[in-house]
Design a protein around this motif. Structure first.
Motif, mmCIF file in Angstrom:
data_model
loop_
_atom_site.group_PDB
_atom_site.id
_atom_site.type_symbol
_atom_site.label_atom_id
_atom_site.label_comp_id
_atom_site.label_asym_id
_atom_site.label_seq_id
_atom_site.Cartn_x
_atom_site.Cartn_y
_atom_site.Cartn_z
ATOM 1 N N ASP A 43 -11.576 4.044 -3.279
ATOM 2 C CA ASP A 43 -11.293 4.052 -1.838
ATOM 3 C C ASP A 43 -10.324 2.929 -1.442
ATOM 4 O O ASP A 43 -9.468 3.112 -0.585
ATOM 5 C CB ASP A 43 -12.587 3.989 -1.013
ATOM 6 C CG ASP A 43 -13.441 2.772 -1.317
ATOM 7 O OD1 ASP A 43 -13.347 2.247 -2.443
ATOM 8 O OD2 ASP A 43 -14.207 2.352 -0.423
ATOM 9 N N GLU A 44 -10.425 1.783 -2.098
ATOM 10 C CA GLU A 44 -9.502 0.671 -1.825
ATOM 11 C C GLU A 44 -8.082 1.045 -2.262
ATOM 12 O O GLU A 44 -7.108 0.781 -1.546
ATOM 13 C CB GLU A 44 -9.945 -0.596 -2.559
ATOM 14 C CG GLU A 44 -11.287 -1.135 -2.093
ATOM 15 C CD GLU A 44 -11.866 -2.199 -3.008
ATOM 16 O OE1 GLU A 44 -12.598 -3.064 -2.503
ATOM 17 O OE2 GLU A 44 -11.591 -2.164 -4.232
ATOM 18 N N ASP A 47 -6.591 3.540 0.189
ATOM 19 C CA ASP A 47 -6.225 2.881 1.450
ATOM 20 C C ASP A 47 -4.897 2.142 1.319
ATOM 21 O O ASP A 47 -4.027 2.230 2.185
ATOM 22 C CB ASP A 47 -7.313 1.885 1.888
ATOM 23 C CG ASP A 47 -8.570 2.577 2.392
ATOM 24 O OD1 ASP A 47 -8.518 3.805 2.660
ATOM 25 O OD2 ASP A 47 -9.608 1.891 2.507
ATOM 26 N N SER A 50 -1.988 4.580 0.994
ATOM 27 C CA SER A 50 -1.650 5.141 2.312
ATOM 28 C C SER A 50 -0.817 4.170 3.123
ATOM 29 O O SER A 50 0.168 4.557 3.754
ATOM 30 C CB SER A 50 -2.924 5.472 3.092
ATOM 31 O OG SER A 50 -3.618 6.499 2.452
#
Length: 160
Positions: A43-44, A47, A50
């Motif tokens: 997830d890091e 992020d 993105s």
């Protein structure tokens, strides 16, 4: 993991990866792998990716253009080799097509002729025309030029 074995915080990794992307164009896959090397979780990583895309640090079309143009001009790679490398880096067919537009058709053909002629002068000792053609063709095909185009040009460089 990171060289020292220490996991970077997301903030440290973000700062480091921004410098990594600012230095030269990168493919998403390269950046994703680098972030995992820093010890970040999925997830890091997503992020940060993105954010890089949103802020214009990462752009696969721009990367494809830079990569294709650079490899062709600097290392005289053919389109086959460039496409294979871009696919290996995880680029889409559309990005690859856009990248290949950086290569002018006339320049491409002239580069092929040049590398064949240079290689032919290094093979001047070869008396057998068939062997010489074969060596020239193998060389150009190994550099990533299309076999049918290569053979067409080899026949012009080595006459009977």
């Amino acid at each position: 993991m990171v060289q020292s074995g220490k996991r970077l915080s997301p903030a440290e990794a973000k700062q480091k990866i921004y410098r990594y992307c600012a230095y030269q164009e990168r493919a998403h896959k390269e950046v994703r792998n680098k972030l995992y090397e820093y010890g970040l979780y999925k997830d890091e990583v997503e992020d940060i990716l993105s954010a890089l895309i949103t802020e214009g640090f990462l752009n696969e079309e721009r990367f494809a253009k830079s990569f294709a143009g650079g490899k062709f001009r600097m290392q005289h790679w053919g389109k086959v080799k460039i496409v294979n490398e871009l696919e290996e880096k995880g680029l889409t067919k559309n990005c690859i097509r856009i990248g290949l537009k950086e290569i002018d058709d006339d320049d491409y053909l002239n580069t092929l002729k040049d590398i064949l002629e240079k290689k032919a002068t290094r093979l001047a000792d070869e008396q057998n025309a068939f062997v010489k053609r074969d060596k020239l063709a193998r060389y150009a095909i190994q550099k990533g030029f299309e076999p049918d185009l290569v053979w067409e040009q080899v026949k012009q460089v080595v006459k009977d």
